[in-house]
Design a protein around this motif. Sequence first.
Motif, PDB file in Angstrom:
ATOM      1  N   ASP A 136       0.839  -1.189   0.000  1.00  0.00           N
ATOM      2  CA  ASP A 136       0.000   0.000   0.000  1.00  0.00           C
ATOM      3  C   ASP A 136       0.881   1.249   0.000  1.00  0.00           C
ATOM      4  O   ASP A 136       1.867   1.333   0.753  1.00  0.00           O
ATOM      5  N   VAL A 137       0.493   2.214  -0.840  1.00  0.00           N
ATOM      6  CA  VAL A 137       1.282   3.427  -1.016  1.00  0.00           C
ATOM      7  C   VAL A 137       0.364   4.629  -0.894  1.00  0.00           C
ATOM      8  O   VAL A 137      -0.764   4.632  -1.408  1.00  0.00           O
ATOM      9  N   SER A 138       0.844   5.650  -0.213  1.00  0.00           N
ATOM     10  CA  SER A 138       0.145   6.925  -0.142  1.00  0.00           C
ATOM     11  C   SER A 138       1.077   8.000  -0.691  1.00  0.00           C
ATOM     12  O   SER A 138       2.221   8.125  -0.247  1.00  0.00           O
ATOM     13  N   VAL A 139       0.573   8.766  -1.676  1.00  0.00           N
ATOM     14  CA  VAL A 139       1.376   9.775  -2.361  1.00  0.00           C
ATOM     15  C   VAL A 139       0.881  11.156  -1.979  1.00  0.00           C
ATOM     16  O   VAL A 139      -0.329  11.426  -2.006  1.00  0.00           O
ATOM     17  N   GLN A 140       1.794  12.036  -1.610  1.00  0.00           N
ATOM     18  CA  GLN A 140       1.426  13.406  -1.243  1.00  0.00           C
ATOM     19  C   GLN A 140       1.326  14.275  -2.500  1.00  0.00           C
ATOM     20  O   GLN A 140       2.239  14.318  -3.326  1.00  0.00           O
ATOM     21  N   LEU A 141       0.174  14.977  -2.607  1.00  0.00           N
ATOM     22  CA  LEU A 141      -0.068  15.886  -3.728  1.00  0.00           C
ATOM     23  C   LEU A 141      -0.305  17.293  -3.196  1.00  0.00           C
ATOM     24  O   LEU A 141      -0.915  17.468  -2.121  1.00  0.00           O
ATOM     25  N   MET A 142       0.163  18.270  -3.930  1.00  0.00           N
ATOM     26  CA  MET A 142      -0.093  19.666  -3.589  1.00  0.00           C
ATOM     27  C   MET A 142      -0.937  20.272  -4.699  1.00  0.00           C
ATOM     28  O   MET A 142      -0.574  20.196  -5.885  1.00  0.00           O
ATOM     29  N   ALA A 143      -2.058  20.869  -4.320  1.00  0.00           N
ATOM     30  CA  ALA A 143      -2.958  21.493  -5.286  1.00  0.00           C
ATOM     31  C   ALA A 143      -3.189  22.935  -4.875  1.00  0.00           C
ATOM     32  O   ALA A 143      -3.390  23.233  -3.693  1.00  0.00           O
ATOM     33  N   GLY A 144      -3.193  23.842  -5.841  1.00  0.00           N
ATOM     34  CA  GLY A 144      -3.456  25.235  -5.514  1.00  0.00           C
ATOM     35  C   GLY A 144      -2.674  26.179  -6.385  1.00  0.00           C
ATOM     36  O   GLY A 144      -2.232  25.837  -7.499  1.00  0.00           O
ATOM     37  N   SER A 145      -2.484  27.382  -5.864  1.00  0.00           N
ATOM     38  CA  SER A 145      -1.775  28.436  -6.563  1.00  0.00           C
ATOM     39  C   SER A 145      -0.741  29.017  -5.622  1.00  0.00           C
ATOM     40  O   SER A 145      -0.555  28.525  -4.501  1.00  0.00           O
ATOM     41  N   GLU A 146      -0.087  30.081  -6.052  1.00  0.00           N
ATOM     42  CA  GLU A 146       0.926  30.694  -5.200  1.00  0.00           C
ATOM     43  C   GLU A 146       0.317  31.283  -3.939  1.00  0.00           C
ATOM     44  O   GLU A 146       0.958  31.338  -2.902  1.00  0.00           O
ATOM     45  N   MET A 147      -0.932  31.728  -4.018  1.00  0.00           N
ATOM     46  CA  MET A 147      -1.578  32.364  -2.883  1.00  0.00           C
ATOM     47  C   MET A 147      -2.370  31.376  -2.024  1.00  0.00           C
ATOM     48  O   MET A 147      -2.630  31.641  -0.860  1.00  0.00           O
ATOM     49  N   ASN A 148      -2.760  30.261  -2.590  1.00  0.00           N
ATOM     50  CA  ASN A 148      -3.597  29.304  -1.857  1.00  0.00           C
ATOM     51  C   ASN A 148      -3.244  27.897  -2.310  1.00  0.00           C
ATOM     52  O   ASN A 148      -3.272  27.605  -3.509  1.00  0.00           O
ATOM     53  N   SER A 149      -2.914  27.028  -1.351  1.00  0.00           N
ATOM     54  CA  SER A 149      -2.544  25.659  -1.712  1.00  0.00           C
ATOM     55  C   SER A 149      -3.094  24.688  -0.677  1.00  0.00           C
ATOM     56  O   SER A 149      -3.323  25.054   0.476  1.00  0.00           O
ATOM     57  N   GLN A 150      -3.300  23.457  -1.104  1.00  0.00           N
ATOM     58  CA  GLN A 150      -3.798  22.389  -0.248  1.00  0.00           C
ATOM     59  C   GLN A 150      -2.984  21.121  -0.493  1.00  0.00           C
ATOM     60  O   GLN A 150      -2.443  20.927  -1.581  1.00  0.00           O
ATOM     61  N   TRP A 151      -2.950  20.276   0.539  1.00  0.00           N
ATOM     62  CA  TRP A 151      -2.260  18.997   0.416  1.00  0.00           C
ATOM     63  C   TRP A 151      -3.287  17.870   0.445  1.00  0.00           C
ATOM     64  O   TRP A 151      -4.235  17.888   1.212  1.00  0.00           O
ATOM     65  N   PHE A 152      -3.047  16.886  -0.426  1.00  0.00           N
ATOM     66  CA  PHE A 152      -3.929  15.735  -0.529  1.00  0.00           C
ATOM     67  C   PHE A 152      -3.083  14.470  -0.596  1.00  0.00           C
ATOM     68  O   PHE A 152      -1.906  14.520  -0.957  1.00  0.00           O
ATOM     69  N   ASP A 153      -3.741  13.369  -0.274  1.00  0.00           N
ATOM     70  CA  ASP A 153      -3.097  12.060  -0.388  1.00  0.00           C
ATOM     71  C   ASP A 153      -3.836  11.223  -1.416  1.00  0.00           C
ATOM     72  O   ASP A 153      -5.066  11.096  -1.357  1.00  0.00           O
ATOM     73  N   ALA A 154      -3.059  10.670  -2.332  1.00  0.00           N
ATOM     74  CA  ALA A 154      -3.615   9.710  -3.286  1.00  0.00           C
ATOM     75  C   ALA A 154      -3.177   8.318  -2.852  1.00  0.00           C
ATOM     76  O   ALA A 154      -1.984   8.067  -2.667  1.00  0.00           O
ATOM     77  N   ARG A 155      -4.144   7.427  -2.726  1.00  0.00           N
ATOM     78  CA  ARG A 155      -3.861   6.100  -2.197  1.00  0.00           C
ATOM     79  C   ARG A 155      -3.945   5.069  -3.306  1.00  0.00           C
ATOM     80  O   ARG A 155      -4.875   5.074  -4.131  1.00  0.00           O
ATOM     81  N   MET A 156      -2.983   4.148  -3.312  1.00  0.00           N
ATOM     82  CA  MET A 156      -2.918   3.112  -4.340  1.00  0.00           C
ATOM     83  C   MET A 156      -2.299   1.854  -3.761  1.00  0.00           C
ATOM     84  O   MET A 156      -1.685   1.874  -2.689  1.00  0.00           O
ATOM     85  N   ARG A 157      -2.465   0.757  -4.472  1.00  0.00           N
ATOM     86  CA  ARG A 157      -1.917  -0.533  -4.055  1.00  0.00           C
ATOM     87  C   ARG A 157      -1.158  -1.144  -5.221  1.00  0.00           C
ATOM     88  O   ARG A 157      -1.676  -1.235  -6.336  1.00  0.00           O
ATOM     89  N   ILE A 158       0.080  -1.569  -4.921  1.00  0.00           N
ATOM     90  CA  ILE A 158       0.919  -2.229  -5.929  1.00  0.00           C
ATOM     91  C   ILE A 158       0.815  -3.733  -5.707  1.00  0.00           C
ATOM     92  O   ILE A 158       1.088  -4.234  -4.609  1.00  0.00           O
ATOM     93  N   MET A 159       0.430  -4.440  -6.758  1.00  0.00           N
ATOM     94  CA  MET A 159       0.312  -5.893  -6.662  1.00  0.00           C
ATOM     95  C   MET A 159       1.587  -6.546  -7.201  1.00  0.00           C
ATOM     96  O   MET A 159       2.169  -6.083  -8.194  1.00  0.00           O
ATOM     97  N   ARG A 160       1.990  -7.651  -6.548  1.00  0.00           N
ATOM     98  CA  ARG A 160       3.200  -8.364  -6.966  1.00  0.00           C
ATOM     99  C   ARG A 160       2.893  -9.850  -7.109  1.00  0.00           C
ATOM    100  O   ARG A 160       1.980 -10.386  -6.469  1.00  0.00           O
ATOM    101  N   ASP A 161       3.716 -10.513  -7.927  1.00  0.00           N
ATOM    102  CA  ASP A 161       3.552 -11.962  -8.069  1.00  0.00           C
ATOM    103  C   ASP A 161       4.449 -12.677  -7.066  1.00  0.00           C
ATOM    104  O   ASP A 161       5.082 -12.053  -6.209  1.00  0.00           O
ATOM    105  N   GLU A 162       4.514 -14.007  -7.172  1.00  0.00           N
ATOM    106  CA  GLU A 162       5.285 -14.784  -6.201  1.00  0.00           C
ATOM    107  C   GLU A 162       6.775 -14.510  -6.253  1.00  0.00           C
ATOM    108  O   GLU A 162       7.505 -14.803  -5.301  1.00  0.00           O
TER     109      GLU A 162
END
Length: 340
Positions: free
Chosen positions: A288-314
């Motif tokens: 499981d992976v959580s990626v930090q994203l920054m959204a906004g402009s120079e005057m206003n910005s927000q942080w978000f997390d995008a969540r994903m799962r990496i699958m692997r074989d044996e």
Amino acid sequence: MPAEVDAPARPDPQPTTERPEHTAEPDASDALESPRRAGLSWRHVLIGAVVGAIVGAAIPGGLQLAERAAASADADSLRAAAIEYLTAIAEGRAGDATAMVPLPRSAGDIPDAVLQSADRIEVPEVLMLHIDGDAGTVQVSYEIGRDEVTRTLDAERADGGWRLTTSLAERVMVQTFSASVRAQIAGFPIPFTTPVHLYPGSYAFDDASDEILRTSSEPFTVDGDEATPTATYFDVQLAPAVAAHAGEVGVAVAAQCQEEPDCSIATDFEVVYGGGTWVQLANDSSIDVSVQLMAGSEMNSQWFDARMRIMRDETGALTEWLCASLDDYGVPSDPCPVVE
């Protein structure tokens, strides 16, 4: 008539050395001794008195020697117990050391392989002993690398000898941001939630890096002194190329969200990958992976997390990326957006 002849005069009686005959009187004394016999008795009495005085004077000294010999043997027994314990640690025999000085039940058993993988103590030595009845203390020293460590161990009398009661196994706390990722030393899993007890030495975590993950940690030293707690850090992150791809996937997930009317990111906000990822091993076949994203402009910005799962074989190879919606905190289960 013939003339009378005078009888020869009797000689005067001479002193005799023979014991006279017993007197006929029942109450008479017969203690008369010859001069020679009386002299021998006097000398015997004098010699006996001198010999008795010498023997009597020698008895306390003999007792002191016996006490000193017993004290020396007792000290040797305590010294031998300490050296045996230090030698077990120096030779990597963790099980034997624990048998000599048991650890708390919560500590668990550490295999010999963990201690044998370390740079262990050298030049173990007993510096000083103190015995007070059935209790004793032993001051010991040993070297770890270039450092010399001195410890005082308590002991108690047991089974006709001595038993140490102070352990050199020290609690070690391992810290990580990826609490579910397995850290190992010599293949033995090291828990994060509870301290692990390790014997003195310099340790290193196993390198578990592969095509997807990179582990990082610094060697750490356990000196065997509870007064100087040992804490170390173990980190797991995505391999650089995989982390960069995860950032791109996260930006694509945010872009999909911006196309929906109820998205928490304004449509005119620019979304960029902030560079931070949080990794957690879900099981042997997924990460499981959580990626930090920054959204906004120079005057206003927000942080978000995008969540994903990496699958692997044996074999551990990456097989699939699964994503969750930006505002969905459930298990990622949808195919991720395709990015170039």
